[in-house]
Structure formats: structure tokens, C-alpha cells
Design a protein around this motif. Structure first.
Motif, short mmCIF file in Angstrom:
data_model
loop_
_atom_site.label_atom_id
_atom_site.label_comp_id
_atom_site.label_asym_id
_atom_site.label_seq_id
_atom_site.Cartn_x
_atom_site.Cartn_y
_atom_site.Cartn_z
N PHE A 178 22.61 17.10 56.82
CA PHE A 178 23.72 17.82 56.28
C PHE A 178 24.99 16.91 55.98
O PHE A 178 25.26 16.01 56.53
N GLU A 179 25.29 17.14 54.75
CA GLU A 179 26.58 16.51 53.95
C GLU A 179 26.99 17.27 53.18
O GLU A 179 26.34 18.01 52.39
N LEU A 180 28.33 17.31 53.09
CA LEU A 180 28.94 17.92 51.91
C LEU A 180 28.83 17.33 50.44
O LEU A 180 28.89 16.21 50.11
N VAL A 181 28.50 18.31 49.42
CA VAL A 181 28.04 17.96 48.02
C VAL A 181 28.86 18.81 47.40
O VAL A 181 29.11 20.00 47.32
N TYR A 182 29.60 18.19 46.19
CA TYR A 182 30.15 18.61 45.13
C TYR A 182 29.46 18.75 43.92
O TYR A 182 28.77 17.82 43.53
N PRO A 183 30.10 19.58 42.86
CA PRO A 183 29.46 19.48 41.63
C PRO A 183 29.54 18.29 40.78
O PRO A 183 28.61 17.68 40.43
N PHE A 184 30.76 17.46 41.08
CA PHE A 184 30.89 16.16 40.62
C PHE A 184 31.46 15.09 41.47
O PHE A 184 32.07 15.60 42.47
N THR A 185 31.20 13.80 41.11
CA THR A 185 31.69 12.95 41.96
C THR A 185 32.98 12.38 41.41
O THR A 185 33.18 11.55 40.80
N LEU A 186 33.95 13.20 41.80
CA LEU A 186 35.40 12.71 41.32
C LEU A 186 36.55 11.97 42.41
O LEU A 186 35.92 12.15 43.67
N SER A 187 37.40 11.13 42.09
CA SER A 187 38.20 10.57 42.81
C SER A 187 39.38 11.37 43.39
O SER A 187 39.94 11.85 42.39
N TYR A 188 39.86 11.46 44.52
CA TYR A 188 40.97 12.30 44.83
C TYR A 188 41.86 11.32 45.86
O TYR A 188 41.45 10.39 46.45
N PRO A 189 43.24 11.65 45.84
CA PRO A 189 43.99 10.74 46.52
C PRO A 189 43.90 11.16 48.18
O PRO A 189 44.60 10.63 48.99
N PHE A 190 42.84 11.75 48.66
CA PHE A 190 42.60 12.26 50.14
C PHE A 190 41.18 12.34 50.53
O PHE A 190 40.29 12.09 49.33
N ASP A 191 40.73 12.18 51.68
CA ASP A 191 39.42 12.05 52.04
C ASP A 191 38.99 13.59 51.94
O ASP A 191 39.44 14.40 52.38
N ILE A 192 37.94 13.75 51.03
CA ILE A 192 37.33 15.09 50.81
C ILE A 192 36.08 15.35 51.56
O ILE A 192 35.46 16.64 51.53
N ASN A 193 35.80 14.56 52.50
CA ASN A 193 34.82 14.82 53.55
C ASN A 193 35.13 15.39 54.65
O ASN A 193 34.62 15.06 55.71
N HIS A 194 35.74 16.51 54.53
CA HIS A 194 36.29 17.20 55.63
C HIS A 194 35.92 18.93 55.15
O HIS A 194 36.19 19.28 53.91
N LEU A 195 35.35 19.65 56.20
CA LEU A 195 34.88 20.97 55.77
C LEU A 195 36.21 22.09 55.35
O LEU A 195 35.81 22.63 54.56
N GLU A 196 37.06 21.68 56.12
CA GLU A 196 38.36 22.55 55.64
C GLU A 196 38.86 22.32 54.11
O GLU A 196 39.55 23.34 53.72
N LEU A 197 38.64 21.19 53.79
CA LEU A 197 39.03 20.96 52.40
C LEU A 197 38.00 21.25 51.26
O LEU A 197 38.54 21.36 50.07
N TYR A 198 36.82 21.46 51.75
CA TYR A 198 35.79 21.81 50.76
C TYR A 198 36.15 22.98 49.75
O TYR A 198 35.74 22.82 48.82
N PRO A 199 36.46 24.07 50.20
CA PRO A 199 36.73 25.20 49.31
C PRO A 199 37.95 24.94 47.98
O PRO A 199 37.48 25.11 46.80
N ALA A 200 38.89 24.12 48.43
CA ALA A 200 39.78 24.00 47.55
C ALA A 200 39.30 23.02 46.53
O ALA A 200 39.70 23.01 45.25
#
Length: 396
Positions: free
Chosen positions: A163-185
Motif C-alpha cells: 500500500f502506498e498513496l497514489v495521486y491523479p498526477f505526479t506534481l511537485s509540492y513544497p512539502f512532503d505529500i506522503n502523509h495520510l493526513e495531507l492526502y485529501p487536500a
């Protein structure tokens, strides 16, 4: 036809939804209120941030020396996002001209309501409405596919024990997006980026199609009136210019209004079309390359659907632009097919002037660099295929 501009207004109603949802007023009677400005700004902000995130991903991967396929995966989305944003900005900056185009089409339809041929109107309008409905369906299906695909992939990985978090696109963000609490945003941000792209692209394209179609319809109505300008009178008396002067002046003014309207549409869409032509060649090339190289079947199907959408979008752009050119040029044929030989020489001189002017077509261009017609479409396809062949050869 008692209601002013009823037929044109019916088609505008078909395309009003993307304008409303994107925060862009369509009619001149609608005010660009503060709420609409905020809504359009938010769409532009999310779209721009998504495009910059995709560009940063491509740049980082390229600098890291990663595989070319990995680098170009986000390139088509980045190009399409920038194209949609460019269209949105021009719609906002040229709002006064867009309102002027709509008002002029309303006025022309009202002035020429007695000349309307229902068969031509209904046939052309039905084809336009089918195109608009098709694009609405395609954009909805694409949006749903992008929204659902991450969850299907995560479910598959979960049952396989990875299991790993998957997003519609691979975009760059100024923070680590591999956290479950950030996934909805993050997920909602990417969905909003997709919605903004579809809304802006759909609004700009559908308005262009609608204006081109109704201008071409008006040219066809004008053709019919020129053909019957000279009555089929079997008497030996040759008509003088005074006998047809009022009707002739009315048709010439009608022709001048259509020429002016086409030029105004060219002012609004000239830069958009140029950018669209350039980006379309790159888009089709990169998307076709990704479809043929990517081994992931689900991802390849997504790019194939995206490729089809790009192909249809640019083909319709050239098709509707070509309709205006053809309809305006055929006015000269209509003048020649009239019974000019049964009139006095003064009538023939006036008709000759109209014939010579109408042989210079009213055309829409990509800021003067290329005409918007079927030849341009074939040229874009040829360039895209050449780029693709070169890219494929270099890759292998």
C-alpha cells in the motif's frame, strides 16, 4: 423569430455552463462581479500551481538524468494546462470584444430574420449542439477517470500487500505529500486543477465554434439573397440599378457587417490560435510517444484517451474556422449565379465589385502565421508525426 436573436441565444445557452462554473460572464448584460472575479482567480491559481508543479517534476527528473519516458509523462498535462490558462486569460482580457461579438450577432440575426432558411439553420445548429454535447461528455469521463484511477490503484496495491498513496498526477509540492493526513487536500487540489483546465478549455473552444458556425450561416443566407437579387422576369426590359438599389445596399451592408465580425473574432482568437497550433503539435507528439512506449496498460489507455481529445479539439478548431472561409468565398459564386445578364450594365458593375471583394475570403488566422482551415490541420498532424518519428528514433 419574434424574440431577438432566439436561435443564436439557444446555442449560447448550450455553452453557458462552463462560463458560469469558471467565473467568466458570457453576455454583455452580466456583470463581472467580485464573486465571479474571485472564482475565476481561484481557478487560475490552482491551474497555474498545477502546471508549475508538473514543470518542476519534469525539470527535476531531467536534471537527475532519469529515463526519457519518465520525464515526459507529465509534459502533455503541463502543455494542456498552460494552453487552458492562456485561453482563460484572453477571455478575461477581451471580455468587451466578446460581448461586442455576441451583441453584433444578435443584431444581425434580428435584422435578417426574414431571410432565414430553417433547413440550413437546423442542420448547422444540430451539428454544433452535438459537438458541444460530445465535448461535455468527454470532459466528464476524463474527470471521473482521473478521480477514480488513484483509488483503484491503491486498492490493487493494498490487496497485494504493497500500500502506498497514489495521486491523479505526479506534481511537485513544497512539502512532503506522503502523509495520510495531507492526502485529501492534495487530492482535491489536483482535482480542482483538472476541473479548471476542462472549464477554461471548454468555454473558449465552444464559444469559438459557436461564433464561427453562426457567421458561416449568415454568409450562406447572404449567398441565397444575392442569387435571387435579380427577379426572373421574362420581359425584355432590362432592370436598372435603381430598381434593385435598396435591396443591393442592404445586402452590401450585411456583407460588410459579417466581414467586420470575422475580423473582430480574429482579434480575440488570433493569439489563442497561434499558441494552440504550436502546443498541439507538441501535445500530440508527446502523447503519442507515451502511448507507444509506456508499458502500464491503464496509464497508456489514459494517454490514448487524452490523445484522442487533443486530436478532436484541434480538428474541430480548423473545421469551424474553415467553414467561415468557405462560406465567405462562396458569396462570389452566388453573385455570379445571379441573373446579372438580364440587367442594365450599371447593375453588373456594382455586382462585379461585390464579386471581386468576396473572392478575398474572410478568414481566421493564427495571428497571421497560418490560416485556420483544413490545410493547417493536416500541417499540424504532419509536424506532430515528424516530431514523433524523430523522438522515437532518438529514444531507441
Amino acid at each position: 423569430m419574434d424574440e431577438k436573436g432566439r436561435l443564436f441565444n439557444e446555442s449560447l445557452q448550450k455553452i453557458q455552463l462552463p462560463f458560469r462554473l469558471s467565473g467568466l460572464p458570457l453576455y454583455s448584460t452580466e456583470k463581472f462581479t467580485f464573486k465571479l472575479r474571485i472564482l475565476s482567480f481561484l481557478h487560475l491559481f490552482f491551474l497555474s500551481s498545477g502546471a508549475l508543479g508538473a514543470f518542476h517534476v519534469c525539470w527535476v527528473k531531467a536534471m537527475a538524468g532519469e529515463d526519457f519516458v519518465t520525464v515526459t509523462v507529465m509534459a502533455p498535462c503541463m502543455c494542456f494546462s498552460s494552453l487552458a490558462g492562456f485561453k482563460a486569460l484572453h477571455l478575461i482580457l477581451n471580455r468587451s470584444k466578446i460581448c461586442e461579438i455576441i451583441d453584433k450577432l444578435f443584431a444581425i440575426e434580428e435584422e435578417t430574420k426574414n431571410y432565414i432558411v430553417d433547413d440550413i439553420y437546423n442542420k448547422e445548429r444540430n451539428s454544433l449542439h452535438k459537438v458541444i454535447t460530445y465535448f461535455k461528455a468527454v470532459y466528464i469521463v476524463l474527470l471521473i477517470a482521473f478521480m477514480i484511477s488513484p483509488f483503484s490503484i491503491m486498492a490493487k496495491n493494498y490487496f497485494e500487500g504493497d500500500f502506498e498513496l497514489v495521486y491523479p498526477f505526479t506534481l511537485s509540492y513544497p512539502f512532503d505529500i506522503n502523509h495520510l493526513e495531507l492526502y485529501p487536500a492534495v487530492y482535491l487540489h489536483q482535482v480542482e486543477c483538472t476541473i479548471a483546465v476542462f472549464l477554461f478549455a471548454g468555454a473558449a473552444d465552444s464559444f469559438f465554434y459557436t461564433c464561427c458556425l453562426y457567421i458561416s450561416i449568415q454568409f450562406k443566407m447572404l449567398q441565397l439573397q444575392f442569387e435571387i437579387l435579380i427577379p426572373d422576369d421574362r420581359s425584355q426590359i432590362r432592370l436598372k440599378f435603381e430598381d434593385v438599389k435598396d435591396k443591393f445596399v442592404e445586402l452590401v451592408e450585411w456583407h460588410e457587417k459579417l466581414i467586420s465580425l470575422t475580423n473582430l473574432l480574429e482579434v480575440v482568437y488570433g493569439k489563442i490560435t497561434l499558441y494552440n497550433f504550436v502546443i498541439s503539435s507538441v501535445l500530440i507528439c508527446l502523447t503519442l510517444f507515451d502511448v507507444t512506449v509506456i508499458k502500464d496498460v491503464s496509464l497508456a489507455l489514459t494517454f490514448l484517451f487524452f490523445l484522442t481529445t487533443c486530436f478532436v479539439q484541434i480538428s474541430l478548431l480548423c473545421y469551424f474556422g474553415d467553414k467561415v472561409t468557405q462560406a465567405s468565398t462562396e458569396v462570389s459564386d452566388a453573385v455570379y449565379n445571379s441573373l446579372w445578364y438580364k440587367c442594365d450594365i450599371s447593375v453588373g458593375k456594382h455586382l462585379l465589385i461585390v464579386l471581386m471583394r468576396s473572392q478575398k475570403p474572410c478568414k481566421l488566422t493564427a495571428l497571421g502565421f497560418a490560416d485556420v482551415n483544413q490545410r493547417s490541420f493536416m500541417r499540424i498532424m504532419s509536424n506532430a508525426w515528424s516530431y514523433f518519428a524523430l523522438l522515437k528514433t532518438m529514444y531507441h
